[in-house]
Motif scaffolding. Structure first.
Motif, PDB file in Angstrom:
ATOM      1  N   ASN A  99       0.938  -1.286   0.060  1.00 19.44           N
ATOM      2  CA  ASN A  99      -0.082   0.112   0.173  1.00 19.44           C
ATOM      3  C   ASN A  99       1.102   1.261   0.048  1.00 19.44           C
ATOM      4  O   ASN A  99       0.410   2.194  -0.254  1.00 19.44           O
ATOM      5  CB  ASN A  99      -1.058   0.097   1.092  1.00 19.44           C
ATOM      6  CG  ASN A  99      -1.739  -1.153   1.273  1.00 19.44           C
ATOM      7  OD1 ASN A  99      -2.064  -1.779   0.214  1.00 19.44           O
ATOM      8  ND2 ASN A  99      -2.626  -1.136   2.218  1.00 19.44           N
ATOM      9  N   LYS A 101       2.825   4.417  -1.133  1.00 17.73           N
ATOM     10  CA  LYS A 101       3.067   5.092  -2.336  1.00 17.73           C
ATOM     11  C   LYS A 101       4.506   5.152  -2.743  1.00 17.73           C
ATOM     12  O   LYS A 101       5.318   5.147  -2.252  1.00 17.73           O
ATOM     13  CB  LYS A 101       2.384   6.426  -2.351  1.00 17.73           C
ATOM     14  CG  LYS A 101       1.030   6.524  -2.152  1.00 17.73           C
ATOM     15  CD  LYS A 101       0.306   7.898  -2.417  1.00 17.73           C
ATOM     16  CE  LYS A 101      -1.104   7.666  -2.563  1.00 17.73           C
ATOM     17  NZ  LYS A 101      -1.647   8.196  -3.682  1.00 17.73           N
ATOM     18  N   GLN A 124      -0.051   7.205 -10.957  1.00 15.03           N
ATOM     19  CA  GLN A 124       0.242   6.252  -9.867  1.00 15.03           C
ATOM     20  C   GLN A 124      -1.599   6.190  -9.140  1.00 15.03           C
ATOM     21  O   GLN A 124      -1.933   7.352  -9.215  1.00 15.03           O
ATOM     22  CB  GLN A 124       0.936   6.886  -8.788  1.00 15.03           C
ATOM     23  CG  GLN A 124       0.930   5.718  -7.572  1.00 15.03           C
ATOM     24  CD  GLN A 124       2.271   6.291  -6.594  1.00 15.03           C
ATOM     25  OE1 GLN A 124       2.473   5.207  -5.806  1.00 15.03           O
ATOM     26  NE2 GLN A 124       2.670   7.251  -6.721  1.00 15.03           N
ATOM     27  N   LYS A 125      -2.152   4.930  -9.220  1.00 18.88           N
ATOM     28  CA  LYS A 125      -3.429   5.086  -8.776  1.00 18.88           C
ATOM     29  C   LYS A 125      -3.619   3.717  -7.801  1.00 18.88           C
ATOM     30  O   LYS A 125      -2.767   3.222  -7.584  1.00 18.88           O
ATOM     31  CB  LYS A 125      -4.261   4.745 -10.160  1.00 18.88           C
ATOM     32  CG  LYS A 125      -4.053   3.443 -10.739  1.00 18.88           C
ATOM     33  CD  LYS A 125      -4.909   3.286 -12.067  1.00 18.88           C
ATOM     34  CE  LYS A 125      -4.906   1.676 -12.831  1.00 18.88           C
ATOM     35  NZ  LYS A 125      -5.777   1.691 -13.505  1.00 18.88           N
ATOM     36  N   GLU A 126      -4.795   4.059  -6.961  1.00 23.78           N
ATOM     37  CA  GLU A 126      -4.919   3.169  -6.038  1.00 23.78           C
ATOM     38  C   GLU A 126      -6.224   2.482  -6.409  1.00 23.78           C
ATOM     39  O   GLU A 126      -7.424   2.958  -6.536  1.00 23.78           O
ATOM     40  CB  GLU A 126      -5.142   3.894  -4.745  1.00 23.78           C
ATOM     41  CG  GLU A 126      -5.350   3.389  -3.417  1.00 23.78           C
ATOM     42  CD  GLU A 126      -5.145   4.565  -2.137  1.00 23.78           C
ATOM     43  OE1 GLU A 126      -6.165   4.149  -1.348  1.00 23.78           O
ATOM     44  OE2 GLU A 126      -4.428   4.968  -2.049  1.00 23.78           O
ATOM     45  N   ASN A 131      -4.474  -0.883  -2.432  1.00 26.69           N
ATOM     46  CA  ASN A 131      -3.162  -0.980  -3.032  1.00 26.69           C
ATOM     47  C   ASN A 131      -2.811  -0.210  -4.221  1.00 26.69           C
ATOM     48  O   ASN A 131      -3.639   0.278  -5.118  1.00 26.69           O
ATOM     49  CB  ASN A 131      -3.478  -2.669  -3.538  1.00 26.69           C
ATOM     50  CG  ASN A 131      -3.613  -3.442  -2.522  1.00 26.69           C
ATOM     51  OD1 ASN A 131      -2.765  -3.532  -1.496  1.00 26.69           O
ATOM     52  ND2 ASN A 131      -4.436  -4.324  -2.823  1.00 26.69           N
ATOM     53  N   ASN A 132      -1.619   0.299  -4.421  1.00 24.96           N
ATOM     54  CA  ASN A 132      -1.007   1.346  -5.341  1.00 24.96           C
ATOM     55  C   ASN A 132      -0.595   0.680  -6.415  1.00 24.96           C
ATOM     56  O   ASN A 132       0.103  -0.397  -6.347  1.00 24.96           O
ATOM     57  CB  ASN A 132      -0.008   2.205  -4.827  1.00 24.96           C
ATOM     58  CG  ASN A 132      -0.716   3.058  -3.639  1.00 24.96           C
ATOM     59  OD1 ASN A 132      -1.460   4.126  -4.011  1.00 24.96           O
ATOM     60  ND2 ASN A 132      -0.205   3.100  -2.601  1.00 24.96           N
TER      61      ASN A 132
END
Length: 171
Positions: A99, A101, A124-126, A131-132
């Motif tokens: 998780n 970043k 960058q996405k979650e 979870n990244n």
């Protein structure tokens, strides 16, 4: 006699597979695995009879995947990019590190490696579980790919883990 030696030499040349490109994004799968092994690689079991022949050094480690019953043919390829090494205080922290970043410094380092292949960091996405993941973009075609975040135990006894991004391309 001289003609048969030349003919034999030409046949041998034509039957050789090309050297590996170590480029997970190209379309070349018909490569000499003998060269990969000769260049030095880690053999990593990935389950169900599949193995990755992965480069040993560097942050970006390309690999070629083979099936144990068909050792001469590449079935997939990709790379693992090692973001950092994490030293856990206790084993239950393992699930939390995916998780984390990716920092600006890590993005700059990633771009240095991806530039060799015409790619760069895009986003960058979650996901819904926190979870990244990272998206990269091809600078010419503007096609994007998602890199999967993974964790790999380096030393479970001492709680040492690689946090990495992974790219996989099947044949």
């Amino acid at each position: 006699m001289k003609k048969s030696i030349i003919l034999l030499f030409l046949i041998t040349l034509n039957s050789c597979k090309p050297s590996p490109t170590y480029n997970a994004f190209d379309k070349e799968f018909d490569i000499s695995l003998r060269e990969v092994v000769k260049n030095g690689c880690d053999t990593i079991t990935v389950g169900c009879g599949f193995f990755n022949l992965r480069e040993k050094n560097g942050k970006l480690r390309n690999y070629y995947q083979i099936y144990v019953e068909d050792w001469d043919n590449v079935v997939a390829k990709g790379f693992d990019y090692i973001l950092d090494t994490v030293y856990l205080k206790e084993e239950k922290e393992f699930g939390k590190i995916s998780n984390l970043k990716i920092s600006e410094t890590q993005i700059i380092e990633l771009n240095t490696e991806l530039k060799k292949y015409g790619f760069k960091f895009y986003n960058q996405k979650e996901d819904e579980f926190g979870n990244n993941s990272v998206e990269i973009i091809n600078e010419l075609s503007e096609k994007t790919f998602e890199l999967e975040p993974l964790t790999e135990w380096i030393n479970q006894k001492d709680l040492v883990v690689y946090r990495q991004l992974s790219y996989f391309k099947g044949k």
